[in-house]
Design a protein around this motif. Structure first.
Motif, short mmCIF file in Angstrom:
data_model
loop_
_atom_site.label_atom_id
_atom_site.label_comp_id
_atom_site.label_asym_id
_atom_site.label_seq_id
_atom_site.Cartn_x
_atom_site.Cartn_y
_atom_site.Cartn_z
N ASP A 293 0.84 -1.20 0.00
CA ASP A 293 0.00 0.00 0.00
C ASP A 293 0.88 1.26 0.00
O ASP A 293 1.60 1.52 0.96
CB ASP A 293 -0.89 -0.01 1.24
CG ASP A 293 -1.98 1.05 1.20
OD1 ASP A 293 -1.88 1.97 0.36
OD2 ASP A 293 -2.93 0.96 2.00
N SER A 295 -0.14 4.35 0.17
CA SER A 295 -0.91 5.50 0.67
C SER A 295 -0.07 6.41 1.56
O SER A 295 0.60 5.95 2.50
CB SER A 295 -2.12 5.01 1.47
OG SER A 295 -2.75 6.09 2.12
N PRO A 296 -0.11 7.71 1.31
CA PRO A 296 0.64 8.66 2.16
C PRO A 296 0.06 8.77 3.57
O PRO A 296 0.68 9.39 4.44
CB PRO A 296 0.51 9.98 1.39
CG PRO A 296 -0.74 9.83 0.58
CD PRO A 296 -0.81 8.39 0.20
N ASP A 297 -1.11 8.18 3.79
CA ASP A 297 -1.71 8.21 5.13
C ASP A 297 -1.01 7.26 6.09
O ASP A 297 -1.22 7.35 7.31
CB ASP A 297 -3.20 7.83 5.05
CG ASP A 297 -4.00 8.83 4.23
OD1 ASP A 297 -3.60 10.01 4.18
OD2 ASP A 297 -5.02 8.43 3.65
N LEU A 298 -0.21 6.36 5.56
CA LEU A 298 0.48 5.39 6.41
C LEU A 298 1.76 5.97 6.98
O LEU A 298 2.35 6.90 6.44
CB LEU A 298 0.81 4.13 5.60
CG LEU A 298 -0.39 3.35 5.04
CD1 LEU A 298 0.08 2.22 4.13
CD2 LEU A 298 -1.23 2.78 6.19
N ARG A 303 4.49 2.57 4.92
CA ARG A 303 4.10 2.89 3.56
C ARG A 303 4.95 2.17 2.53
O ARG A 303 6.18 2.19 2.60
CB ARG A 303 4.20 4.41 3.35
CG ARG A 303 3.71 4.88 1.98
CD ARG A 303 3.95 6.37 1.82
NE ARG A 303 3.40 6.86 0.57
CZ ARG A 303 3.59 8.09 0.08
NH1 ARG A 303 4.33 8.96 0.78
NH2 ARG A 303 3.05 8.45 -1.07
N HIS A 310 -1.44 -4.20 -0.42
CA HIS A 310 -2.20 -3.27 -1.26
C HIS A 310 -3.70 -3.56 -1.13
O HIS A 310 -4.11 -4.72 -1.07
CB HIS A 310 -1.77 -3.40 -2.72
CG HIS A 310 -2.20 -2.25 -3.56
ND1 HIS A 310 -3.49 -2.12 -4.04
CD2 HIS A 310 -1.54 -1.14 -3.99
CE1 HIS A 310 -3.59 -1.00 -4.73
NE2 HIS A 310 -2.42 -0.39 -4.72
N VAL A 391 -13.80 -0.16 -1.40
CA VAL A 391 -12.51 0.17 -2.04
C VAL A 391 -12.73 0.32 -3.54
O VAL A 391 -13.27 -0.58 -4.20
CB VAL A 391 -11.46 -0.93 -1.78
CG1 VAL A 391 -10.18 -0.62 -2.55
CG2 VAL A 391 -11.19 -1.07 -0.30
N TYR A 448 6.06 4.85 -4.63
CA TYR A 448 4.91 5.48 -3.99
C TYR A 448 3.78 5.67 -5.02
O TYR A 448 3.29 6.78 -5.25
CB TYR A 448 5.32 6.82 -3.38
CG TYR A 448 6.05 6.72 -2.06
CD1 TYR A 448 6.19 5.49 -1.40
CD2 TYR A 448 6.59 7.86 -1.47
CE1 TYR A 448 6.86 5.41 -0.18
CE2 TYR A 448 7.26 7.78 -0.23
CZ TYR A 448 7.39 6.55 0.40
OH TYR A 448 8.05 6.47 1.60
N ASP A 450 0.67 2.98 -7.42
CA ASP A 450 0.07 1.64 -7.50
C ASP A 450 0.70 0.81 -8.61
O ASP A 450 0.92 -0.39 -8.46
CB ASP A 450 -1.44 1.78 -7.74
CG ASP A 450 -2.12 2.60 -6.66
OD1 ASP A 450 -2.14 2.15 -5.51
OD2 ASP A 450 -2.62 3.70 -6.97
#
Length: 567
Positions: A293, A295-298, A303, A310, A391, A448, A450
């Protein structure tokens, strides 16, 4: 077949055309342009082709792979084989002898200790060596005497020509890199930017992501080479500008990797200043599916690591549908013409290692839709994007900045939209994307995104080290300063068993079978890698540059010492 059969003919000689040179430096200056600018001159800290090939002008391996795949000694006196006693009968060791009188560009002696140190550098447990797969199966490297080094393997190694072979695994000077082991490796700016080498040129000035100024190595082993006194290695720009600089204006002598549409190249060639050279090898343009995954939220240590799978690319059906939607024939037509051909294989050659898989050649939009339907990915809210359990199939698809690659992105985005997948496109400066800066968020290693698209190949004609890159644990991660070769973070214990089996299999037919099986796991069974085009290497050189021999099995600059000016 006996276990040593593979070794008996390995030292086939490669006939080099004599260069018309009188003495070192007599032909003045040569200009090289790579539209992907080098970021570092240490291939152990970057798997970017532009870094590996620029480095090859300065630091060299024990031996190289010639254009016909034969092994050619460089720093070594000869190619070790079972027949000449250099490879042990039980295939558990290979002994290399250095040529006498070798000097580093600073005038000091090259010794077996430098070879031993190179292994210590790449194999350090706290490091993040970008070429670690080259040392797969190496147990110890011992110095026998000043000119002799013995590489011991943990088990019989039918193909011992990996470590210290080709542009990806050169010898570095122990004295210069002594304080650069493990986690300290990226911090050694001076050594990484201006390595002391044995090659035909030495670095005078290096401006990362821009230009390298070099001059003839005064201690090069052949007093008549290189013919050029100075060299400029210009990086950056784009393939179009690079092609024009050689073919139309004559400003540069050599342009690498002219990834341009065939009609564009043909028009440039009318300029009359140079000519293109092309050859097929193992270069595959492909999509890498991120199994983690991004995601910048991690958290930064989670991350794009295997700690976070994913949210949808871990579904085989999604990866397969994305592949099914692509028209590879059209990609070849618009992007490469005769310099490309559709492929479903990560290893398209040599032919004996290539699977007969052609299933992906036929685009199947309706089949891809049906597959996603069956897997439960449907457009539940009518916004045109398939979703499941909250998702959405929304992809960030990145690659380097290049006209052909952006054409590919646009087409693939359209095809994916037809099957209900939303795609955001991003293209990044190639010098940054293919750089090894652990602090940059935009490298292909950090991934960074997919999906990302690029091409690379392997040294030599045996794909063992290349396929070994996808072992569990070999992925880039924070603990390895984001170095590593398993870019999509693939992990399958069964695949790892095949890696181990290939490393100890000598019977050629069995090696071919294993390599094909491994290729099919990655591309046909799991679709973690989605091959697109088997790319012919296309470069160009000026009409006044002699000695150029395009090599698809090693660094393109492998014989720069033999280049000369045609008067």
């Amino acid at each position: 077949m006996k276990v040593k059969t593979l070794m008996l003919g390995a030292a086939a000689a490669f006939a080099m055309a004599p260069a018309a040179m009188a003495e070192r430096g007599s032909d003045g200056h040569v200009n090289i342009i790579y539209w992907q600018a080098p970021s570092i001159l240490n291939p152990y800290l970057s798997s970017g082709t532009k870094d590996i090939e620029s480095s090859s002008l300065v630091i060299e391996p024990l031996a190289r792979f010639a254009p016909d795949g034969a092994l050619v000694p460089y720093l070594a006196e000869e190619i070790p084989t079972v027949a000449n006693g250099g490879v042990s009968e039980d295939l558990t060791s290979i002994t290399w002898k250095l040529k006498e009188g070798l000097k580093w560009s600073d005038g000091t002696d090259v010794t077996a200790r430098d070879v031993q140190f190179t292994a210590e550098y790449c194999m350090h447990p706290e490091g993040g060596c970008a070429q670690f797969a080259k040392f797969e199966g190496v147990d110890t490297v011992e110095v026998i005497d000043d000119l002799t080094v013995k590489v011991n393997f943990s088990e019989p190694k039918p193909n011992p020509y990996s470590a210290f072979m080709g542009g990806q695994s050169p010898i570095i000077q122990a004295a210069q890199f002594a304080d650069c082991l493990g986690a300290k490796a990226p911090e050694c700016t001076s050594a990484n930017f201006m390595p002391i080498g044995t090659g035909p040129f030495k670095v005078d000035e290096f401006k990362p992501n821009d230009v390298i100024s070099m001059s003839a190595n005064p201690n090069y082993r052949d007093p008549a080479r290189p013919a050029f006194a100075t060299l400029t290695f210009k990086g950056g720009g784009d393939a179009t500008a690079a092609g024009r600089a050689v073919l139309e204006t004559g400003e540069f002598d050599y342009a690498w990797n002219l990834q341009l549409a065939p009609d564009v190249l043909a028009k440039m060639a009318e300029g009359g200043k140079g000519k293109t050279v092309a050859a097929f090898g193992s270069l595959v343009e492909r999509l890498e599916m991120n199994m983690t995954d991004p995601s910048p939220d991690l958290a930064p240590d989670v991350r794009a690591t295997r700690k976070a799978p994913h949210p949808f690319l871990t579904d085989l059906n999604v990866r397969k549908a994305l592949s099914m939607a692509i028209d590879r024939e059209l990609l070849v037509e618009i992007g490469y013409g005769q310099a490309g051909r559709p492929t479903c294989n990560l290893v398209p050659g040599p032919a004996v290692y290539a699977s007969d898989n052609t299933e992906c050649f036929t685009q199947d939009i309706e089949g891809a839709k049906a597959l996603l339907d069956e897997a439960g990915w449907v457009d539940s809210d009518g916004n045109g994007i398939r979703d499941k359990d909250g998702v959405e199939l929304s992809i960030l698809y990145q690659t380097s900045t290049n006209a052909v690659r952006q054409d590919f992105q646009a087409l693939i985005k359209q095809w994916w939209s037809e099957i209900g997948v939303e795609t955001e496109l991003r293209n990044l400066n190639a010098s940054v994307f293919f750089g090894g800066d652990p602090g940059s968020p935009d490298t292909f290693q950090k991934f960074y995104a997919d999906v990302e698209m690029y091409a690379n190949n392997f040294d030599g004609t045996d794909p063992q080290a290349y396929l070994a890159m996808y072992r569990c644990g070999n992925e880039p991660k924070p603990e390895s300063q984001w170095q590593g070769e398993n870019i999509n973070r693939f992990c399958d214990p069964e695949y790892d068993k095949l890696v181990a089996e290939l490393s100890k299999t000598s019977e050629l037919e069995k090696r071919y079978e294993l390599a094909k099986k491994m290729n099919e796991i990655l591309t046909k069974e799991t679709y973690t890698i989605v091959p697109l085009v088997d790319r012919g290497r296309v470069s160009a050189h000026s009409n006044t540059l002699g000695g150029v021999v395009l090599n698809t099995w090693d660094s393109e600059l492998w014989n720069a010492a033999d280049w000369y000016r045609i008067k």
